[in-house]
Scaffold this active site. Structure first.
Site, PDB file in Angstrom:
ATOM      1  N   LYS A  47       1.124  -1.471   0.059  1.00  7.71           N
ATOM      2  CA  LYS A  47       0.041  -0.122  -0.227  1.00  7.71           C
ATOM      3  C   LYS A  47       0.764   1.248   0.003  1.00  7.71           C
ATOM      4  CE  LYS A  47      -1.772   3.160   2.097  1.00  7.71           C
ATOM      5  NZ  LYS A  47      -1.812   4.301   1.570  1.00  7.71           N
ATOM      6  N   CYS A  64      13.487  10.721   7.270  1.00  2.00           N
ATOM      7  CA  CYS A  64      13.312  10.462   8.778  1.00  2.00           C
ATOM      8  C   CYS A  64      14.730  10.445   9.437  1.00  2.00           C
ATOM      9  CB  CYS A  64      12.767   8.994   8.765  1.00  2.00           C
ATOM     10  SG  CYS A  64      13.866   7.784   7.657  1.00  2.00           S
TER      11      CYS A  64
HETATM   12  P1  NAD Z   1       2.209   8.142   7.587  1.00  2.00           P
HETATM   13  O1  NAD Z   1       2.183   7.463   8.919  1.00  2.00           O
HETATM   14  O2  NAD Z   1       1.114   9.314   7.693  1.00  2.00           O
HETATM   15  O3  NAD Z   1       1.491   7.392   6.552  1.00  2.00           O
HETATM   16  C1  NAD Z   1       2.205   6.088   6.183  1.00  2.00           C
HETATM   17  C2  NAD Z   1       1.452   5.273   5.381  1.00  2.00           C
HETATM   18  O4  NAD Z   1       0.637   4.669   6.474  1.00  2.00           O
HETATM   19  C3  NAD Z   1       0.470   5.980   4.202  1.00  2.00           C
HETATM   20  O5  NAD Z   1       0.656   4.780   3.148  1.00  2.00           O
HETATM   21  C4  NAD Z   1      -0.609   5.798   4.864  1.00  2.00           C
HETATM   22  O6  NAD Z   1      -1.604   5.990   3.962  1.00  2.00           O
HETATM   23  C5  NAD Z   1      -0.792   4.617   5.731  1.00  2.00           C
HETATM   24  N1  NAD Z   1      -1.597   4.852   6.712  1.00  2.00           N
HETATM   25  C6  NAD Z   1      -2.024   5.746   7.543  1.00  2.00           C
HETATM   26  N2  NAD Z   1      -3.067   5.535   8.528  1.00  2.00           N
HETATM   27  C7  NAD Z   1      -3.175   4.206   8.534  1.00  2.00           C
HETATM   28  C8  NAD Z   1      -3.931   3.254   9.228  1.00  2.00           C
HETATM   29  N3  NAD Z   1      -4.899   3.746  10.168  1.00  2.00           N
HETATM   30  N4  NAD Z   1      -3.851   1.996   8.756  1.00  2.00           N
HETATM   31  C9  NAD Z   1      -3.046   1.556   7.794  1.00  2.00           C
HETATM   32  N5  NAD Z   1      -2.307   2.417   7.226  1.00  2.00           N
HETATM   33  C10 NAD Z   1      -2.281   3.830   7.264  1.00  2.00           C
HETATM   34  O7  NAD Z   1       3.314   8.999   7.317  1.00  2.00           O
HETATM   35  P2  NAD Z   1       3.987   9.555   6.202  1.00  2.00           P
HETATM   36  O8  NAD Z   1       3.526  10.952   6.330  1.00  2.00           O
HETATM   37  O9  NAD Z   1       3.798   8.961   4.856  1.00  2.00           O
HETATM   38  O10 NAD Z   1       5.554   9.718   6.308  1.00  2.00           O
HETATM   39  C11 NAD Z   1       6.135  10.476   7.219  1.00  2.00           C
HETATM   40  C12 NAD Z   1       6.682   9.981   8.303  1.00  2.00           C
HETATM   41  O11 NAD Z   1       7.531   8.600   8.160  1.00  2.00           O
HETATM   42  C13 NAD Z   1       7.479  10.563   9.245  1.00  2.00           C
HETATM   43  O12 NAD Z   1       7.308  10.413  10.548  1.00  2.00           O
HETATM   44  C14 NAD Z   1       8.888  10.010   9.061  1.00  2.00           C
HETATM   45  O13 NAD Z   1       9.758  10.270  10.030  1.00  2.00           O
HETATM   46  C15 NAD Z   1       8.690   8.825   8.916  1.00  2.00           C
HETATM   47  N6  NAD Z   1       9.582   7.532   8.247  1.00  2.00           N
HETATM   48  C16 NAD Z   1      10.327   6.819   8.902  1.00  2.00           C
HETATM   49  C17 NAD Z   1      11.532   6.260   8.370  1.00  2.00           C
HETATM   50  C18 NAD Z   1      12.188   5.391   9.103  1.00  2.00           C
HETATM   51  O14 NAD Z   1      13.091   4.608   8.604  1.00  2.00           O
HETATM   52  N7  NAD Z   1      12.239   5.410  10.437  1.00  2.00           N
HETATM   53  C19 NAD Z   1      11.575   6.412   7.109  1.00  2.00           C
HETATM   54  C20 NAD Z   1      10.750   7.430   6.189  1.00  2.00           C
HETATM   55  C21 NAD Z   1       9.981   7.926   6.909  1.00  2.00           C
END
Ligand code: NAD
Length: 484
Positions: free
Chosen positions: A176, A286
């Site tokens: 997804k 991140c």
């Molecule tokens: P997000 O959590 O908003 O979304 C990530 C994914 O989760 C998307 O595909 C979204 O549609 C899905 N999602 C959202 N709610 C959900 C639910 N209830 N059930 C299932 N899926 C759901 O994150 P984002 O805004 O896309 O990305 C930015 C964040 O990601 C920042 O916090 C960043 O630090 C983090 N990040 C972490 C790493 C790491 O390696 N630790 C790497 C990249 C980004």
């Protein structure tokens, strides 16, 4: 209008609804994305389950490895298409996507194919009372259908970071992608077919989180394990979903990473590294730095030099020459980041440079632009110091000794990464070992052998992936004992 379809059982499939994908540069609609309803998610999971009992998971490792090499070659062959899709979805400069996102997207398949090809297995000889003995060995099998939930900041790179090892271990996946960045995951379907990956092994369903494809995948009883990259709050929801059926999760989540700059550092290298770690990809990394601690004797010089250099970074569209900063991913994220820009001032920050939105002319007024921003003067209790902003900004504070800076740097709910700048080798080791993070860089940033473990401490993650560490999540390690 361009249509972005789901990819299920080797074929492109329409969704129940469509949603608009907006350009981060202008706000214009650039594609209609087919949102998967429960029906499409059911079909994707069914295809993945069927493929799991087909030839894929029983294929000799050598042959699976060849097919994954072909996927990597396929991405490289269609490099320009992936590049155009990634830049259209994210607005990031081509110089970044062509050096980081797309090459790493391809490399992830090769690297994990090699890991699986070369992984040793445990083997022990046992003494038994009858003197004949026994042999005892570990044997890995796929964990099953893996749900892969992805963010938007490094779309192809982070998605293949999960799909590469999952497939190398013989699993099948339902991916997804973020609703903001659907294109490269969809395009990869064509490459999978060209590379001879059997239908159903790689599936993509588009949509949002709650009450949409994200929730449907993570709550689906046919999904055996879930790997997620995104915000910590979303990770918590996914953990709860995974509890039903006691399914394993791997979570890579948010960060509020510190850089610690000691006065004995190579000053120019520390500036260059901090500039990249705070501002590259418009701060939407991140592992990026949002808190910079600088030892007092070089504090003023460091602040003014960092500000001078970031003011020279050109802001613009992906293919404009010399552009180093693109927009944020969306107007919604722009609003969030600008909210923190306002909050910083309300909390008493001095704005050294930046703040607000750049004037790039009428063509770009609908885009998600913000100016790169540096603050000083905030107390450690400020929300801007504690919370992840995920924009091109950082706060710089002075410090006087090692214990003090360690206490400040560790006083955060997150624990993903840090960067330490010093010429004192003992101090570098000492500080790295005392930082409560998953990865510490010394005199560098974003440099990593992909065979090493990757993941976050505290609220930044659960589990480690990378090299053989990925096998812990993507395989079931079985114990076989044979009496001779
Ligand atoms: P997000 O959590 O908003 O979304 C990530 C994914 O989760 C998307 O595909 C979204 O549609 C899905 N999602 C959202 N709610 C959900 C639910 N209830 N059930 C299932 N899926 C759901 O994150 P984002 O805004 O896309 O990305 C930015 C964040 O990601 C920042 O916090 C960043 O630090 C983090 N990040 C972490 C790493 C790491 O390696 N630790 C790497 C990249 C980004």
């Amino acid at each position: 209008m361009k249509q972005i379809h789901n990819f299920i059982d080797g074929k492109y499939v329409a969704g129940t609804r469509r949603f608009d994908k907006h350009s981060p540069l202008t706000g214009e609609v650039i594609a209609h994305v087919h949102e998967a309803g429960r029906e499409q998610v059911d079909a994707a999971v069914a295809a993945a389950r069927a493929a799991l009992s087909g030839p894929w998971s029983r294929m000799p490792v050598a042959e699976r490895v060849e097919r994954l090499y072909a996927v990597a070659d396929g991405i490289n062959r269609r490099f320009d298409e992936f590049l155009a899709a990634e830049c259209a979805d994210t607005g990031k400069p081509r110089s970044i996507a062509s050096h980081i996102d797309i090459p790493r997207g391809a490399a992830n398949f090769k690297i994990f194919a090699d890991v699986v090809k070369n992984v040793p297995s445990e083997f022990f000889e046992l003494a038994t009372p009858d003197g004949l003995g026994a042999i005892n060995y570990g044997y890995r099998t796929p964990v099953g259908v893996v749900g892969v939930i992805c963010p938007w900041n490094l779309p192809l790179l982070l998605m293949t970071w999960k799909v590469g090892p999952a497939l190398a271990c013989g699993n099948t996946v339902v991916v997804k992608p973020s609703e903001e960045t659907p294109q490269t995951a969809a395009l990869l379907g064509e490459v999978m077919n060209e590379a001879g990956i059997p239908a159903g092994v790689y599936n993509v369903v588009h949509g949002f989180g709650p009450d949409s494809a994200g929730e449907f995948v993570t709550t689906h009883p046919g999904v055996d394990a879930i790997t997620f990259t995104g915000e910590t709050r979303t990770g918590e929801v996914i953990m709860k979903a995974a509890a039903k059926g006691a399914r394993p999760v791997s979570l890579e989540m948010g960060g509020k990473n510190a850089a610690i700059v000691f006065a004995d550092c190579d000053f120019d290298a520390a500036i260059e590294g901090t500039l990249r770690s705070a501002f590259v990809n418009s701060g939407q990394v991140c592992l990026g730095t949002e808190r910079v601690y600088v030892e007092r004797p070089i504090f003023d010089r460091f602040v003014s030099e960092l500000a001078r250099q970031i003011e020279g970074w050109k802001i613009g569209a992906p293919d404009e020459p010399d552009v180093k900063l693109g927009p944020l991913i969306s107007r919604e994220h722009q609003e969030k980041v600008l909210g923190y820009y306002k909050l910083a001032e309300a909390e008493g920050a001095t704005v050294v440079t930046g703040g607000g939105v750049p004037d790039l002319g009428p063509r770009y007024t609908g885009g998600a632009w913000v100016r790169p921003t540096i603050w000083t003067g905030l107390p450690e209790t400020a929300r801007v110091i504690k919370e992840e902003i995920f924009g091109p900004c950082c706060h710089i504070a002075p410090f006087d000794d090692e214990d003090e800076v360690l206490a400040k740097a560790n006083d955060n709910a997150y624990g993903l990464a840090c960067a330490i700048w010093t010429r004192d080798l003992s101090r570098a080791h000492r500080v790295a070992q005392r930082m409560q993070v998953g990865i510490s860089w010394v005199n560098s940033w974003f440099l990593r052998d992909l065979r090493t473990p990757f993941g976050g401490a505290k609220q930044s993650g659960i589990g480690r992936e990378g090299g053989v560490h990925s096998l812990e999540f993507y395989t079931e390690l079985k114990n076989v004992c044979i009496k001779l």
